[in-house]
Scaffold this motif. Sequence first.
Motif, PDB file in Angstrom:
ATOM      1  N   PRO A   1       3.372  16.568  30.559  1.00  0.00           N
ATOM      2  CA  PRO A   1       2.353  17.038  29.620  1.00  0.00           C
ATOM      3  C   PRO A   1       1.069  16.196  29.715  1.00  0.00           C
ATOM      4  O   PRO A   1       1.119  14.975  29.869  1.00  0.00           O
TER       5      PRO A   1
ATOM      6  N   VAL B   1      -3.168  16.230  27.946  1.00  0.00           N
ATOM      7  CA  VAL B   1      -4.057  16.834  26.947  1.00  0.00           C
ATOM      8  C   VAL B   1      -5.424  17.016  27.568  1.00  0.00           C
ATOM      9  O   VAL B   1      -6.044  16.052  28.029  1.00  0.00           O
ATOM     10  N   ARG B   2      -5.889  18.281  27.580  1.00  0.00           N
ATOM     11  CA  ARG B   2      -7.218  18.590  28.111  1.00  0.00           C
ATOM     12  C   ARG B   2      -7.998  19.372  27.063  1.00  0.00           C
ATOM     13  O   ARG B   2      -7.526  20.407  26.577  1.00  0.00           O
ATOM     14  N   ASN B   3      -9.168  18.839  26.709  1.00  0.00           N
ATOM     15  CA  ASN B   3     -10.034  19.502  25.728  1.00  0.00           C
ATOM     16  C   ASN B   3      -9.298  19.783  24.421  1.00  0.00           C
ATOM     17  O   ASN B   3      -9.447  20.842  23.805  1.00  0.00           O
TER      18      ASN B   3
ATOM     19  N   GLN C   1      -6.216  20.411  23.985  1.00  0.00           N
ATOM     20  CA  GLN C   1      -5.059  21.291  24.113  1.00  0.00           C
ATOM     21  C   GLN C   1      -4.052  20.702  25.108  1.00  0.00           C
ATOM     22  O   GLN C   1      -4.434  20.083  26.099  1.00  0.00           O
ATOM     23  N   THR C   2      -2.780  20.955  24.844  1.00  0.00           N
ATOM     24  CA  THR C   2      -1.725  20.438  25.705  1.00  0.00           C
ATOM     25  C   THR C   2      -1.533  21.347  26.913  1.00  0.00           C
ATOM     26  O   THR C   2      -1.380  22.564  26.781  1.00  0.00           O
ATOM     27  N   ASP C   3      -1.561  20.751  28.089  1.00  0.00           N
ATOM     28  CA  ASP C   3      -1.326  21.469  29.334  1.00  0.00           C
ATOM     29  C   ASP C   3      -0.336  20.639  30.140  1.00  0.00           C
ATOM     30  O   ASP C   3       0.261  19.691  29.618  1.00  0.00           O
ATOM     31  N   TYR C   4      -0.171  20.972  31.405  1.00  0.00           N
ATOM     32  CA  TYR C   4       0.713  20.195  32.273  1.00  0.00           C
ATOM     33  C   TYR C   4      -0.062  19.717  33.496  1.00  0.00           C
ATOM     34  O   TYR C   4      -1.018  20.361  33.941  1.00  0.00           O
TER      35      TYR C   4
ATOM     36  N   ARG D   1      -1.241  19.174  37.117  1.00  0.00           N
ATOM     37  CA  ARG D   1      -1.220  20.104  38.249  1.00  0.00           C
ATOM     38  C   ARG D   1      -1.705  19.407  39.513  1.00  0.00           C
ATOM     39  O   ARG D   1      -2.447  18.427  39.454  1.00  0.00           O
TER      40      ARG D   1
ATOM     41  N   GLY E   1      -3.519  23.699  41.944  1.00  0.00           N
ATOM     42  CA  GLY E   1      -3.351  24.276  40.609  1.00  0.00           C
ATOM     43  C   GLY E   1      -1.918  24.516  40.203  1.00  0.00           C
ATOM     44  O   GLY E   1      -1.651  25.082  39.137  1.00  0.00           O
ATOM     45  N   ASN E   2      -0.968  24.089  41.011  1.00  0.00           N
ATOM     46  CA  ASN E   2       0.450  24.264  40.672  1.00  0.00           C
ATOM     47  C   ASN E   2       0.925  23.143  39.747  1.00  0.00           C
ATOM     48  O   ASN E   2       0.514  21.992  39.895  1.00  0.00           O
ATOM     49  N   VAL E   3       1.788  23.493  38.823  1.00  0.00           N
ATOM     50  CA  VAL E   3       2.332  22.516  37.885  1.00  0.00           C
ATOM     51  C   VAL E   3       3.211  21.518  38.637  1.00  0.00           C
ATOM     52  O   VAL E   3       4.096  21.906  39.417  1.00  0.00           O
TER      53      VAL E   3
END
Length: 345
Positions: A236, A238-240, A242-245, A247, A251-253
């Motif tokens: 995990p 945090v970008r802007n 918001q929680t993302d993953y 990459r 662009g792959n997780v």
Amino acid sequence: MEMFRFAHIEFLWGLLIIPLLALFFIWARFARKQALKRFGNQQIIKELMPFVSKSRPIFKFFLLMLALAFFIVGAARPQFGSKLKKLTREGVEIIIALDVSNSMLAEDIQPNRLERAKRAISRMVDRMKDDKIGLIVFAGEAYTQLPITTDYNSAKLFLDAVNTQIVPRQGTAIGAAINLAIRSFTPGGETNKAIVIITDGENHEDDPVAAAQEAAKNGIFVHTIGMGLPQGSPIPVVRNGQTDYMRDNDGNVVITKLDEPTLEEIAAAGNGIYVRANNAQIGLNTLFDEINKMQKEEMETLVYSEYDDQFQYFFAIGLFLLLLEFIILERKNRYLMKVNLFSAK
């Protein structure tokens, strides 16, 4: 250098009563002043009560509150540690090397790998009695977070401050952590020593197996705990807000997986054992039981062994202030009022 402490520090909460009494005193003074205004003409009242002083009651109240403060502090029993004494204890020295790379934020072990490891270390510290403990954090580099000590409260305090931002360069330099741990034990000590590596084992940048072999040559056991599950988990971020993953460049997780073979090899090279953590247990208790099987050696440590009570000085000052408050009258002195040092003869 002397150590200072309070034997009953909870008594200091009694100091909170002083501002409450001060507010009551101010209110009582205001209510009295309003009552006198309703009674009659202020000039006439002043002439009828020539010995009334405005400042003396305030000064007496100040002395009373100061005396109360000294009594409360005295009741808390302030003490100075007056003697530094060497104590001999039987135990082992343990240095925990904790991985703080971003992959330790993966949530395959709840709430995440790093937080679960910190909780397990804290519980292990609670089980310690005479052993020494040190803490190293590592990612792309390794740093000493807590030098080897028997101060378990400090150990838990430093542990609380650990996060993934504490090491500036990312990576997983397990070899650097082991080499730093080797240098961090008590110099010249004959105590049995153990290093516990807590990591997911991914992305190692050096030769941890060679480092573990070097530790074994020095009589130091190297144990490993694998944080994470074999199927892996995203990381995990945090970008802007918001929680993302995390990459990759395409662009792959990114999926972080536990590197068990490397951790097993490190433990084997260091004459230690490997334990895989899961959501049921981390494995530190298993390792601690293993460490407790090691022969306990005598260790010397410096502690303040005697604390001298100093409360009598606070009570003495409090009694003096109380006596002074009792001697000072609220009204003006009729004889001193007639003295005028600046009158012309």
